[in-house]
Write a protein that holds these residues in place. Structure first.
Motif, PDB file in Angstrom:
ATOM      1  N   VAL A 158      36.346  44.371  26.631  1.00 43.91           N
ATOM      2  CA  VAL A 158      36.952  45.490  27.352  1.00 43.91           C
ATOM      3  C   VAL A 158      37.454  46.488  26.318  1.00 43.91           C
ATOM      4  O   VAL A 158      38.203  46.119  25.404  1.00 43.91           O
TER       5      VAL A 158
ATOM      6  N   ALA B 298      41.821  51.861  35.065  1.00 46.90           N
ATOM      7  CA  ALA B 298      40.747  51.195  34.338  1.00 46.90           C
ATOM      8  C   ALA B 298      39.443  51.975  34.454  1.00 46.90           C
ATOM      9  O   ALA B 298      38.703  52.136  33.475  1.00 46.90           O
TER      10      ALA B 298
ATOM     11  N   GLU C  18      29.091  42.984  34.480  1.00 43.33           N
ATOM     12  CA  GLU C  18      30.273  43.612  33.896  1.00 43.33           C
ATOM     13  C   GLU C  18      31.127  44.321  34.942  1.00 43.33           C
ATOM     14  O   GLU C  18      32.329  44.523  34.741  1.00 43.33           O
TER      15      GLU C  18
ATOM     16  N   TRP D  74      40.230  38.039  32.289  1.00 43.39           N
ATOM     17  CA  TRP D  74      38.810  38.127  32.611  1.00 43.39           C
ATOM     18  C   TRP D  74      37.954  37.590  31.463  1.00 43.39           C
ATOM     19  O   TRP D  74      36.955  36.912  31.683  1.00 43.39           O
TER      20      TRP D  74
ATOM     21  N   VAL E 143      33.279  48.293  29.749  1.00 42.20           N
ATOM     22  CA  VAL E 143      32.956  46.952  29.257  1.00 42.20           C
ATOM     23  C   VAL E 143      31.747  47.082  28.343  1.00 42.20           C
ATOM     24  O   VAL E 143      30.707  47.603  28.737  1.00 42.20           O
TER      25      VAL E 143
ATOM     26  N   ALA F  30      38.663  52.719  30.743  1.00 44.40           N
ATOM     27  CA  ALA F  30      38.071  51.517  30.152  1.00 44.40           C
ATOM     28  C   ALA F  30      36.575  51.406  30.446  1.00 44.40           C
ATOM     29  O   ALA F  30      36.082  51.910  31.454  1.00 44.40           O
TER      30      ALA F  30
ATOM     31  N   PHE G 113      34.551  42.868  36.204  1.00 45.34           N
ATOM     32  CA  PHE G 113      35.862  43.151  35.600  1.00 45.34           C
ATOM     33  C   PHE G 113      36.663  44.103  36.474  1.00 45.34           C
ATOM     34  O   PHE G 113      37.858  43.884  36.732  1.00 45.34           O
TER      35      PHE G 113
ATOM     36  N   ALA H  69      42.484  42.175  31.546  1.00 45.76           N
ATOM     37  CA  ALA H  69      41.393  42.105  30.573  1.00 45.76           C
ATOM     38  C   ALA H  69      41.387  40.758  29.855  1.00 45.76           C
ATOM     39  O   ALA H  69      40.335  40.125  29.690  1.00 45.76           O
TER      40      ALA H  69
END
Length: 418
Positions: free
Chosen positions: A247, A236, A408, A272, A242, A240, A411, A269
């Motif tokens: 996401v 992530a 954020e 969350w 946010v 990834a 996450f 994701a």
């Protein structure tokens, strides 16, 4: 035996124990043994101990058991409170409703008494039964990891110090200490799946499938889960970000991840963003992954998942928040805080609602955000009646700001919260 049990309890809290700790006590053998062992440990290390009993009021005699616990606590100088569950509406699964209510009531109780850690009396027998029940549901690694020895829930730390001890170990401790306990008659009620599994274990034991063996399986699966969680966390971090509560995952990097890591990242994701209590079923997430590979979008658990510009976007589905409204200073959709940049801003009669298609039509520059049209529809907006005042995430109304409650970074942190 008592020394070994005492050591298990101490190992769960030391060398950095909380200043005060709660212990959940029903009056049954497991929780009474835990209460006595916790009292010994807390007395030795100057930790404030407070006990709590939740009386669900579902059977005759439960009030007497709560009173028995109260008398026992009084004899040891332990503060004790009894909480009553009275709001079941008679619908749904009774056991699930009772468990959820128990955790909710204990969480409220703990906050009232400035307690951030609560000990629970689950044993190796409970762990073994949980593994068998999860096997029946064809669970994967997470399910077979069963109950965690330590878990964060509702802002509290829940600790199970006795997962390595059997029920008979604990009853032996009680007998040696001259402590009585109550037997719950529902423990013989074969209408409950857990009791059926308990009886099945007696049949399986001669085949070598026993409590300690199944508890060891749960421990091994917990270690595997931790490794997978770490791998998902690092994936992530690499792939990834946010963005405005959504996401966003690099599609190329997602495709080259092992399938299980892809699945776990998507499940996390969705959870969350939606705030759902339980993750989506494996079949549903498998269908979503197939749709993404085929270039399609999909919805699951109130979330919309789509591909755009080489990225996979996961965000709130409009239908899930279309009718959600809140005062401007309240938490919206369980996750959003919206506030004016200037404390003097006129907020009278303003409410928070989803931007929606009517609102987005009033935001001519939304494309400049680079965010998908469908994603912006479900973002929080400030309304005064039918007039749009601000849409902070769609580039309208710079006098207002919107952010995810908790930040954020939550996450990523939640990926390692087991």
């Amino acid at each position: 035996m008592p020394l070994r049990l005492t050591q298990q309890v101490a190992d769960a809290f030391l060398p950095h124990p909380p200043e005060r700790v709660g212990v959940a006590v029903s009056g049954g053998g497991d929780s009474m043994a835990l209460l006595h062992l916790m009292h010994q440990m807390c007395s030795l290390h100057n930790i404030t101990l407070r006990a709590v009993t939740v009386d669900h009021g579902l059977r005759a005699g439960s009030d007497g058991e709560a009173q028995m616990v109260h008398r026992f606590c009084a004899g040891l100088g332990i503060s004790h409170d009894t909480l009553h569950w009275q709001d079941w509406d008679g619908t749904g699964n009774l056991q699930n409703a009772a468990r959820d209510a128990r955790y909710r009531l204990m969480s409220e109780w703990a906050r009232t008494h400035r307690i951030d850690t609560i000990a629970l009396g689950h044993t190796a027998d409970d762990q073994a039964e949980t593994v068998l029940m999860r096997l029946a549901r064809q669970s994967g690694v997470d399910g077979l990891a069963a109950m965690a020895a330590r878990k964060t829930r509702a802002g509290l730390t829940w600790v199970r110090p006795l997962l390595g001890a059997s029920r008979e170990d604990l009853r032996g401790h009680l007998r040696d200490s001259g402590i009585t306990w109550a037997e719950d008659p529902s423990n013989e009620d074969l209408s409950y799946d857990r009791i059926k599994v308990r009886k099945a274990l007696e049949v399986l034991a001669p085949l070598g499938i026993g409590v300690q063996g199944l508890a060891a399986v749960a421990s091994s699966m917990a270690e595997a889960r931790s490794a997978l969680d770490w791998q998902t966390f690092t994936a992530a971090r690499d792939a990834a970000v946010v963005d405005a509560g959504a996401v966003v995952i690099c599609e190329r990097k997602l495709r080259i991840m092992p399938v299980e890591i892809q699945r776990r990242l998507l499940v996390h994701a969705i959870g969350w963003i939606s705030g759902a209590k339980y993750p989506p079923r494996r079949g549903a997430i498998a269908n979503l992954m197939t749709a993404l590979r085929d270039g399609q979008a999909g919805t699951l658990d109130g979330c919309h998942v789509c591909r755009a510009q080489g990225k996979v976007w996961i965000f709130r589905e409009l239908n899930a928040v279309r009718d959600v409204a809140a005062p401007h200073d309240a938490l919206w959709d369980g996750r959003w805080r919206v506030s004016p940049a200037d404390a003097q801003e006129d907020t009278e009669d303003t409410t928070l609602r989803a931007l929606g298609p009517d609102g987005l039509l009033q935001v001519p520059d939304w494309r400049a955000t680079g965010r998908p049209h469908a994603m912006l529809l479900s973002t929080p907006a400030v309304w005064k009646g039918d007039r749009l005042v601000a849409a902070p995430l769609a580039a309208m109304g710079q006098k207002w700001h919107a952010h995810v409650d908790g930040g954020e970074e939550a996450f990523f942190a939640a990926l390692l919260s087991h």
